[in-house]
Structures are given as C-alpha cells and as structure tokens.
Design an enzyme around this catalytic site. Structure first.
Site, PDB file in Angstrom:
ATOM      1  N   CYS A   2     -11.807 -18.495 -23.161  1.00 45.89           N
ATOM      2  CA  CYS A   2     -12.973 -17.610 -23.251  1.00 45.89           C
ATOM      3  C   CYS A   2     -12.452 -16.201 -23.037  1.00 45.89           C
ATOM      4  CB  CYS A   2     -14.012 -17.974 -22.195  1.00 45.89           C
ATOM      5  SG  CYS A   2     -15.418 -16.829 -22.134  1.00 45.89           S
ATOM      6  N   GLU A 117     -15.958 -17.208 -29.983  1.00 43.63           N
ATOM      7  CA  GLU A 117     -14.695 -17.869 -30.308  1.00 43.63           C
ATOM      8  C   GLU A 117     -14.378 -17.592 -31.774  1.00 43.63           C
ATOM      9  OE1 GLU A 117     -12.437 -18.893 -28.624  1.00 43.63           O
ATOM     10  OE2 GLU A 117     -13.216 -19.669 -26.721  1.00 43.63           O
TER      11      GLU A 117
END
Length: 251
Positions: A2, A117
C-alpha cells in the site's frame, strides 16, 4: 503493498466514526486524495490520558492523532529510514525487529476512503516497459476503511530536551495477501480491521498474538480504474477518485 491512499474525512467525522475520547492533533489535516509516504496522516490509538505526576494512572482512552507515514523504529539513528517502512507484512510483523515492539503494544487504525494499486497491463509504453493502470479500491458501502497499523515514537538525538519537536510519531500500514478478486490487480492489500474487532486491536494492554491478525471477510471491497494522474504526488483532488470509462482502459 500500500503506497498511496485517500483520506478525506475531517477530524470531526472521525471522532464520531471511531468514538474518539480525546483529539491530540496540533492542527487539522486537510483532505488528501493522494496520501503518499512521509505525509502526515490521521491515526486512531489508545493511550493513557494526560495526568499530573502524582495522579493515579487511568485506563487507556481512544485518541485521534497525527502521525508521519513511514515508521521510524525507536532504535533508528536517522528518521530517513521511515521512507522504507511504509508497510509491514502481516506474516512477519511479530518477528521483524523494526515492528515487533510496536506490534506488542502500539497498534493503531489508519482511516482511509480507499487505496490505490497499479495493475501491469500487456501494453508497452514508450520506454518499452508494460503500462501500469491505477485502480482505486474502497469499501462497497463507501464507509471508512480502517487499515491495521503500527506506530512508534522516535527521539531525535539532534534536538534539545526542551524542543517540542524532539519526538517523532510515525506509523506503518500492515499488509496481507489480497483476496482472489483483488489479487488480480496486486497480490498484497492493507489488512482491514472490521468494526467489531477495533477494541481488541487498539487495546495496548492486550497481549499481541496471531489471533489479532485476521483478514476481513472477502467481498467487502470494490475496485475501479482511475486516471494515471494519481501517479504524480503533486496531483491531489477529488477528481482522482473519478472512475475512468472502461473504453479508456488499456486491455
């Protein structure tokens, strides 16, 4: 991993959402739709309240704090190490020297709207490398995403004892293996903490164990493509969350 997320909720909204008892934030943080490593972020922690030196200790209370994203271990010689400590893997967080002490008693929740992402497509860019398509991943109900985190308090050896900035509070996001549907985009995702587990996760008096590291039930998140502008940290606005029409997504 992340490496970017969105956090637009105000301190007041988070106080209500997480039943905060004390706000320990020097100045409100602005909404950010492109949170990047080393940024200041909101974190929910449980710590003993302020008290006089001769007062009896009180139970931990839930606090809202502002922490620097990128954990700096207490033993670090330089805060620069934090830029490499934005994530901690769930599988090793109890063993890694940089994280194990924090996992034992300094667990936190990092509120987010969702996270980004990048999916590697089969299309080659001008440099010959595959083009990466960003996706925004958020709760299907558009509620808050409570990411499992750890925090540390680092003493800056170059600052005087009376310097109010001598202590740096920093944090990291714990990641886990992505569920099958999201795993097609990236094989890792933040460890989500569901509401009924917030108290156990935050309780600094509760012994840390693998029973705390429980991935949330699958199927709670949704993903959609967004514009590549999110790849530049200088871009920061709600337009970054707008879905990209599918016809504009590279196959």
């Amino acid at each position: 991993m992340c490496g970017r997320y969105a956090s637009s909720r105000s301190a007041g909204e988070l106080v209500d959402e997480f039943e905060i008892e004390e706000i320990r934030v020097a100045a409100p943080l602005e909404a950010s739709y492109n949170v990047a490593p080393t940024d200041e972020v909101y974190a929910v922690v449980e710590r003993p309240p302020r008290r006089e030196a001769d007062a009896e200790p009180e139970p931990p209370q839930r606090q809202l704090r502002s922490l620097r994203w990128g954990l700096v271990p207490s033993w670090a010689k330089d805060r620069a190490i934090g830029s490499r400590m934005i994530n901690a893997r769930m599988e090793t967080v109890a063993e890694k020297p940089a994280f194990r002490k924090a996992f034992a008693s300094r667990r936190c929740l990092l509120p987010a709207d969702g996270y980004y992402e990048w999916y590697e497509t089969e299309v080659a860019g001008r440099n010959g490398k595959p083009v990466k398509q960003p996706f925004f991943i958020r709760p299907k109900d558009h509620g808050v995403l409570a990411m499992a985190g750890l925090y540390e308090i680092w003493r800056d050896p170059d600052r005087a004892d009376d310097d109010p900035d001598r202590f740096l509070w920093s944090c990291t996001v714990i990641t886990t293996r992505a569920e099958d549907e999201l795993g097609r985009i990236h094989d890792r995702m933040p460890l989500m903490v569901e509401r009924e587990r917030w108290r156990d996760w935050l309780d600094p008096t509760r012994a840390a164990g693998t029973d705390l590291l429980v991935p949330a039930a699958p199927g709670l998140l949704e993903a959609y493509p967004v514009r590549p502008a999110v790849g530049n940290v200088r871009n920061n606005g709600p337009e970054l969350l707008e879905p990209l029409p599918l016809e504009q997504v590279d196959p």
